[in-house]
Design a protein around this motif. Structure first.
Motif, PDB file in Angstrom:
ATOM      1  N   GLY A 150       4.101 -17.493 111.076  1.00 39.30           N
ATOM      2  CA  GLY A 150       2.980 -16.929 110.138  1.00 39.30           C
ATOM      3  C   GLY A 150       3.213 -15.489 110.083  1.00 39.30           C
ATOM      4  N   ASP A 151       4.499 -15.249 110.341  1.00 38.89           N
ATOM      5  CA  ASP A 151       5.455 -13.885 109.938  1.00 38.89           C
ATOM      6  C   ASP A 151       5.370 -13.431 108.367  1.00 38.89           C
ATOM      7  OD1 ASP A 151       5.896 -13.351 112.506  1.00 38.89           O
ATOM      8  OD2 ASP A 151       7.772 -14.646 112.289  1.00 38.89           O
ATOM      9  N   LEU A 152       5.895 -14.572 107.542  1.00 32.29           N
ATOM     10  CA  LEU A 152       5.292 -14.201 106.352  1.00 32.29           C
ATOM     11  C   LEU A 152       4.135 -14.012 105.814  1.00 32.29           C
ATOM     12  CD1 LEU A 152       7.126 -13.841 103.336  1.00 32.29           C
ATOM     13  CD2 LEU A 152       6.837 -16.454 102.968  1.00 32.29           C
ATOM     14  N   ARG A 153       2.877 -14.795 106.169  1.00 36.53           N
ATOM     15  CA  ARG A 153       2.148 -14.193 105.611  1.00 36.53           C
ATOM     16  C   ARG A 153       1.333 -12.639 106.038  1.00 36.53           C
ATOM     17  NH1 ARG A 153      -3.045 -17.281 104.833  1.00 36.53           N
ATOM     18  NH2 ARG A 153      -4.466 -15.722 104.953  1.00 36.53           N
TER      19      ARG A 153
ATOM     20  N   GLN B 181      25.442 -14.876 104.591  1.00 33.72           N
ATOM     21  CA  GLN B 181      24.132 -14.097 105.129  1.00 33.72           C
ATOM     22  C   GLN B 181      22.587 -14.386 104.454  1.00 33.72           C
ATOM     23  OE1 GLN B 181      23.816 -12.677 108.191  1.00 33.72           O
ATOM     24  NE2 GLN B 181      26.503 -13.903 108.177  1.00 33.72           N
ATOM     25  N   LEU B 182      21.267 -14.303 104.739  1.00 37.46           N
ATOM     26  CA  LEU B 182      20.077 -13.731 104.082  1.00 37.46           C
ATOM     27  C   LEU B 182      20.233 -13.402 103.025  1.00 37.46           C
ATOM     28  CD1 LEU B 182      18.205 -16.172 104.174  1.00 37.46           C
ATOM     29  CD2 LEU B 182      17.066 -14.695 106.579  1.00 37.46           C
ATOM     30  N   ALA B 183      19.797 -13.089 102.171  1.00 40.20           N
ATOM     31  CA  ALA B 183      19.968 -12.367 100.671  1.00 40.20           C
ATOM     32  C   ALA B 183      18.720 -11.638 100.745  1.00 40.20           C
ATOM     33  CB  ALA B 183      20.797 -13.390  99.881  1.00 40.20           C
ATOM     34  N   LYS B 184      18.757 -10.603 101.741  1.00 41.13           N
ATOM     35  CA  LYS B 184      17.019 -10.040 100.814  1.00 41.13           C
ATOM     36  C   LYS B 184      17.223  -9.175 101.164  1.00 41.13           C
ATOM     37  CE  LYS B 184      15.170 -11.222 106.466  1.00 41.13           C
ATOM     38  NZ  LYS B 184      14.440 -10.522 107.040  1.00 41.13           N
ATOM     39  N   SER B 185      16.123  -8.408 100.262  1.00 42.72           N
ATOM     40  CA  SER B 185      16.591  -7.711  98.813  1.00 42.72           C
ATOM     41  C   SER B 185      17.690  -6.118 100.017  1.00 42.72           C
ATOM     42  CB  SER B 185      15.280  -7.035  98.294  1.00 42.72           C
ATOM     43  OG  SER B 185      14.266  -6.909  98.663  1.00 42.72           O
ATOM     44  N   THR B 186      16.671  -6.224 100.815  1.00 41.39           N
ATOM     45  CA  THR B 186      16.995  -4.610 101.188  1.00 41.39           C
ATOM     46  C   THR B 186      17.615  -4.498 101.882  1.00 41.39           C
ATOM     47  OG1 THR B 186      15.931  -5.421 102.991  1.00 41.39           O
ATOM     48  CG2 THR B 186      14.324  -4.530 102.045  1.00 41.39           C
TER      49      THR B 186
ATOM     50  N   GLN C 172      14.490 -19.758 100.872  1.00 39.73           N
ATOM     51  CA  GLN C 172      15.432 -18.530 100.993  1.00 39.73           C
ATOM     52  C   GLN C 172      16.632 -19.048 100.359  1.00 39.73           C
ATOM     53  OE1 GLN C 172      14.621 -18.522 105.301  1.00 39.73           O
ATOM     54  NE2 GLN C 172      13.627 -16.440 104.573  1.00 39.73           N
ATOM     55  N   PHE C 173      17.186 -17.628 100.032  1.00 43.96           N
ATOM     56  CA  PHE C 173      18.126 -18.017  99.171  1.00 43.96           C
ATOM     57  C   PHE C 173      19.386 -17.335  99.972  1.00 43.96           C
ATOM     58  CE2 PHE C 173      16.261 -19.332  95.464  1.00 43.96           C
ATOM     59  CZ  PHE C 173      17.441 -18.793  94.162  1.00 43.96           C
ATOM     60  N   ARG C 174      20.990 -17.287 100.206  1.00 47.71           N
ATOM     61  CA  ARG C 174      21.597 -16.618 101.127  1.00 47.71           C
ATOM     62  C   ARG C 174      22.528 -16.528  99.552  1.00 47.71           C
ATOM     63  NH1 ARG C 174      21.406 -17.258 106.236  1.00 47.71           N
ATOM     64  NH2 ARG C 174      19.926 -19.218 106.748  1.00 47.71           N
ATOM     65  N   PHE C 175      23.482 -15.760 100.588  1.00 46.38           N
ATOM     66  CA  PHE C 175      24.420 -14.880  99.745  1.00 46.38           C
ATOM     67  C   PHE C 175      25.059 -15.472  98.979  1.00 46.38           C
ATOM     68  CE2 PHE C 175      22.937 -10.689 101.531  1.00 46.38           C
ATOM     69  CZ  PHE C 175      22.140 -10.131 100.405  1.00 46.38           C
ATOM     70  N   GLY C 176      26.154 -15.552  97.633  1.00 46.88           N
ATOM     71  CA  GLY C 176      27.452 -16.561  97.208  1.00 46.88           C
ATOM     72  C   GLY C 176      28.558 -15.172  97.242  1.00 46.88           C
ATOM     73  N   ASP C 177      29.128 -15.587  95.892  1.00 49.62           N
ATOM     74  CA  ASP C 177      30.531 -14.248  96.383  1.00 49.62           C
ATOM     75  C   ASP C 177      29.748 -13.254  95.821  1.00 49.62           C
ATOM     76  OD1 ASP C 177      31.710 -15.895  95.721  1.00 49.62           O
ATOM     77  OD2 ASP C 177      31.611 -16.386  93.174  1.00 49.62           O
ATOM     78  N   VAL C 178      30.355 -11.852  97.000  1.00 46.46           N
ATOM     79  CA  VAL C 178      29.731 -10.603  97.416  1.00 46.46           C
ATOM     80  C   VAL C 178      31.395  -9.580  96.779  1.00 46.46           C
ATOM     81  CG1 VAL C 178      29.074  -9.139  98.029  1.00 46.46           C
ATOM     82  CG2 VAL C 178      28.283 -10.856  98.937  1.00 46.46           C
ATOM     83  N   SER C 179      31.071  -8.890  95.804  1.00 45.31           N
ATOM     84  CA  SER C 179      32.302  -8.166  95.653  1.00 45.31           C
ATOM     85  C   SER C 179      31.911  -6.339  95.572  1.00 45.31           C
ATOM     86  CB  SER C 179      32.957  -8.169  94.301  1.00 45.31           C
ATOM     87  OG  SER C 179      33.657  -7.280  93.548  1.00 45.31           O
ATOM     88  N   VAL C 180      32.532  -5.586  95.917  1.00 51.37           N
ATOM     89  CA  VAL C 180      32.309  -4.046  96.452  1.00 51.37           C
ATOM     90  C   VAL C 180      33.560  -3.022  96.136  1.00 51.37           C
ATOM     91  CG1 VAL C 180      31.226  -2.274  97.838  1.00 51.37           C
ATOM     92  CG2 VAL C 180      29.985  -4.901  97.857  1.00 51.37           C
TER      93      VAL C 180
ATOM     94  N   ASN D 212      12.154 -10.815 101.703  1.00 55.40           N
ATOM     95  CA  ASN D 212      12.589 -11.837 102.979  1.00 55.40           C
ATOM     96  C   ASN D 212      12.634 -13.360 102.241  1.00 55.40           C
ATOM     97  OD1 ASN D 212      10.405 -12.394 104.856  1.00 55.40           O
ATOM     98  ND2 ASN D 212       9.594 -11.057 103.726  1.00 55.40           N
ATOM     99  N   ALA D 213      13.904 -12.379 101.070  1.00 59.64           N
ATOM    100  CA  ALA D 213      14.939 -13.969 100.361  1.00 59.64           C
ATOM    101  C   ALA D 213      15.184 -14.494  99.242  1.00 59.64           C
ATOM    102  CB  ALA D 213      15.602 -13.905 101.252  1.00 59.64           C
ATOM    103  N   ARG D 214      13.403 -15.004  99.139  1.00 60.42           N
ATOM    104  CA  ARG D 214      13.370 -15.914  98.644  1.00 60.42           C
ATOM    105  C   ARG D 214      13.001 -15.366  96.938  1.00 60.42           C
ATOM    106  NH1 ARG D 214      10.413 -19.528 102.011  1.00 60.42           N
ATOM    107  NH2 ARG D 214      10.618 -18.444 103.867  1.00 60.42           N
ATOM    108  N   TYR D 215      13.330 -15.950  95.799  1.00 57.29           N
ATOM    109  CA  TYR D 215      13.207 -15.146  94.069  1.00 57.29           C
ATOM    110  C   TYR D 215      12.987 -16.532  93.845  1.00 57.29           C
ATOM    111  CZ  TYR D 215      16.613 -11.420  96.783  1.00 57.29           C
ATOM    112  OH  TYR D 215      16.573 -10.943  97.687  1.00 57.29           O
ATOM    113  N   ALA D 216      13.252 -17.628  94.410  1.00 54.33           N
ATOM    114  CA  ALA D 216      11.884 -19.121  93.215  1.00 54.33           C
ATOM    115  C   ALA D 216      10.921 -19.099  93.785  1.00 54.33           C
ATOM    116  CB  ALA D 216      12.976 -19.675  93.780  1.00 54.33           C
ATOM    117  N   GLY D 217      10.289 -17.449  93.670  1.00 54.55           N
ATOM    118  CA  GLY D 217       8.799 -17.987  94.574  1.00 54.55           C
ATOM    119  C   GLY D 217       7.495 -17.772  93.758  1.00 54.55           C
ATOM    120  N   GLU D 218       6.232 -18.168  93.600  1.00 57.43           N
ATOM    121  CA  GLU D 218       5.283 -17.683  93.111  1.00 57.43           C
ATOM    122  C   GLU D 218       4.567 -16.906  93.432  1.00 57.43           C
ATOM    123  OE1 GLU D 218       3.051 -20.349  89.299  1.00 57.43           O
ATOM    124  OE2 GLU D 218       4.101 -21.508  91.080  1.00 57.43           O
ATOM    125  N   VAL D 219       3.378 -16.007  92.273  1.00 62.78           N
ATOM    126  CA  VAL D 219       2.640 -15.290  92.996  1.00 62.78           C
ATOM    127  C   VAL D 219       1.012 -15.743  91.818  1.00 62.78           C
ATOM    128  CG1 VAL D 219       1.668 -13.179  93.605  1.00 62.78           C
ATOM    129  CG2 VAL D 219       3.793 -14.034  94.661  1.00 62.78           C
TER     130      VAL D 219
END
Length: 645
Positions: A77-80, A190-195, A163-171, A121-128
């Motif tokens: 129930g954490d997401l809720r 790693q888990l791709a949280k926007s934060t 949940q999405f994870r990071f793919g290619d990362v370039s900095v 929460n790294a969920r980019y395919a969600g629907e509200v």
């Protein structure tokens, strides 16, 4: 294809984001939402209350009922819980809105916040989906009419998706140099949280600033979501900007505190390489002067003509005079009262003067000669040996009459405290005391004692009033000479405490303390009674009388000792935001020898109640002795301000 405004920092600011079937692009700046400071009530009085009324009348009030439905796997129930916290529809369900327009506006804002919570929460395919009175929010015209005889039903339907994870990362920076943000979690797999992206940007900019680049920034950001593979590719471009030294320090807002003194106490040396940590340390140092209600120290937004970064100090002074009263109570030692008056800026450079007096043992004796009282004048001057130092002095007259001895004394002390680092201080001084003592060995013995205390303190606690993490260590070495009797001895004492929260909300905190001390070089009778070791009472081993643990004479009176061990353990439990319970166990021993021999531990246990206030927790403890002797009380009750340690 749906356009939404989102991606939030922890303060729920937003930047533009557009979702495409297989591509997600993010750009723009993050804006932090300011939090409003609310008034609060204590014992019937409103504190920090604005002059304007908080209550606003709602025009055309409309009530609604809301349900939040989350599909998919959310076993804990954490997401809720996070979605409920992000939803203004849920949080404000007990407050009516201003008609149908108000409800539609709140729902539109909710849609953005809920999408942002999914991204966190790294969920980019969600629907509200939000339904108002059974109608889709997206299909409602702005002037739609909602409601009937009862509250408008509101349904929030959330399909969080995977949940999405990071793919290619370039900095990289503009010159092609690569950087890593793996410590912040911005790494493939790693888990791709926007934060995580936003926190990584802040950390990367801070790293450049620490290397002397005051105007470092993220100049480009591209984030691409591959919905088929569940991966988020991130590309960041950094712009370091020039390396620059600190320039001159300018002060704004000073009134009665000398501006040049403020600039000197900030301690930022002109010509040294720019470092944001130096700015933070300067701000903390100025706040510690206790003459300002607010302090801001920052670098200028542009370089001066010589290529340096001017330092801007902005202060607001607080009231310099203050007074107060306090009270304590112990069922074993009686009540106590104290009063004090102080001035925080005596001569215009944050010099402190404090006059204080106290009386205790109230209710235990009716004779003035048997009461405990104290009067003192304390003076402190900061910056005597640079910004990290201060001079402290004290003149004190005291009479005390515990079970172990009777004492009247006049003491003068002076010393220097120096801050080695923000967490470490050392101090050295000289104390001269005249005392008239009656104890187990002497009657009306007059002593003149000179001591040279040297102390080291390391303090990493997150709060001095109510710590939840960190440690505190103090080490004292005090060579002492008693002139009349010719006794020379050295007093050693060490004390350590540690604190650790067991949960993220810090409602369960473990706290522990251990102390040990010894006196070398003189017999017990040759050491003035007030300089021996004692244990027992509210600040020591609860459940026993004040100073009642340790050796006793033939009449059963405590003699004090030459060595000491004390230990305490507490579990601090936050029942509500203001009420806490604290079960505890204390133990200690005092020995007449310098080697801890010939003594036994006394232990006490009990439970306390804490009530949180802005000036520290109010404390009431009840304890019983676990290995009680005939002269020990059946229980002890102790009250005061602040935690026991």
């Amino acid at each position: 294809m749906t356009n939404v405004q989102d991606i939030r920092s922890r303060a729920r600011g937003s930047s533009w984001l557009r979702t495409l079937p297989a591509v997600l692009l993010m750009s723009g700046a993050v804006s932090l939402a300011a939090e409003r400071v609310e008034a609060f009530e204590l014992f019937g009085f409103k504190l920090f209350e604005n002059d304007t009324a908080e209550a606003v009348e709602v025009v055309d009030p409309l009530s609604y009922s809301v349900t939040l439905e989350v599909t998919g796997n959310d076993p804990d129930g954490d997401l809720r819980s996070e979605l409920e916290a992000a939803s203004q529809l849920v949080q404000g369900a007990d407050r009516p809105v201003s008609g149908s327009i108000g409800l539609i506006q709140r729902a539109n804002g909710d849609f953005e916040q809920l999408i942002a919570a999914l991204y966190e929460n790294a969920r980019y395919a969600g629907e509200v989906r939000i339904l108002l009175d059974g109608r889709r929010l997206a299909d409602l015209p702005p002037d739609a009419s909602l409601g009937g005889s009862g509250p408008v039903p509101v349904r929030i339907l959330v399909d969080p998706g995977k949940q999405f994870r990071f793919g290619d990362v370039s900095v990289r920076d503009a010159d092609g140099r690569a950087y890593s943000a793996g410590e912040q979690g911005l790494a493939p797999g790693q888990l791709a949280k926007s934060t995580v992206i936003l926190d990584s940007e802040q950390a990367l900019v801070l790293e450049l600033e620490r290397d002397g680049h005051p105007f470092a920034k993220v100049s480009g950001r591209e984030v691409v979501a591959d919905h088929a593979r569940g991966l988020l590719d991130v590309s960041l471009e950094l712009e370091a900007g020039p390396v620059a030294p600190f320039g001159q320090t300018a002060v704004d807002g000073a009134e009665s505190v000398d501006s040049q003194f403020i600039a000197r106490m900030a301690g930022i040396r002109q010509g040294e390489q720019y470092d944001p940590e130096e700015l933070a340390a300067a701000e903390k140092r100025l706040r510690a002067l206790e003459v300002f209600s607010s302090v801001t120290v920052r670098g200028s937004e542009s370089l001066s003509g010589d290529g340096s970064v001017p330092v801007e100090v902005t202060v607001a002074e607080r009231k310099h005079r203050y007074l107060g009263v306090g009270a304590t109570y112990s069922s074993t030692d009686g009540g106590g009262l104290e009063a004090y008056w102080g001035h925080r800026n005596l001569f215009g450079r944050a010099e402190k003067l404090r006059i204080e007096g106290s009386v205790s043992s109230l209710g235990t004796t009716g004779q003035a000669k048997d009461m405990t009282w104290r009067g003192a004048a304390l003076f402190e001057k900061p910056g005597v040996l640079g910004p990290a130092s201060k001079f402290v002095s004290r003149l004190e007259v005291e009479q005390e009459n515990p079970d172990a001895y009777r004492r009247f004394s006049v003491e003068a002390a002076a010393g220097i405290t120096y801050e080695l680092t923000p967490q470490q201080t050392v101090s050295a001084g000289v104390n001269v005391e005249y005392a008239r003592l009656t104890d187990s060995f002497n009657v009306d013995l007059e002593t003149i004692t000179v001591a040279l205390p040297l102390e080291y303190v390391r303090d990493t606690r997150d709060s001095k009033l109510n710590p939840t993490s960190g440690t505190r260590l103090s080490l004292l070495v005090e060579p002492t000479y008693e002139i009349n009797g010719g006794a020379t001895f050295v007093k050693l004492r060490a004390e350590a405490s540690a604190y650790r929260a067991l949960d993220a909300d810090k409602r369960f905190v473990l706290a522990g303390r251990v102390a040990a001390g010894t006196i070398y070089g003189a017999s017990l009778a040759s050491v003035p009674a007030n300089r021996r070791f004692y244990a027992g009472g509210g600040g020591s081993v609860r459940g026993y009388g004040y100073q009642d643990i340790g050796p006793v004479n033939a009449a059963g009176q405590p003699t004090g000792g030459r060595s000491l061990i004390e230990t305490s353990a507490e579990v601090r439990i936050g029942v509500t935001d203001t009420i806490g319970l604290v079960p505890f166990v204390d133990a200690g021993l005092v020995s007449a020898s310098e080697t801890f021999s010939g003594a036994k531990f006394k232990a006490g246990a009990g439970i306390g109640v804490r009530y949180s206030t802005p000036f520290g927790p109010l404390r009431v403890d009840v304890a019983v002795p676990l290995n009680k002797d005939a002269t020990d009380p059946d229980y002890g009750i102790y009250a005061g301000i602040g935690q026991a340690f």
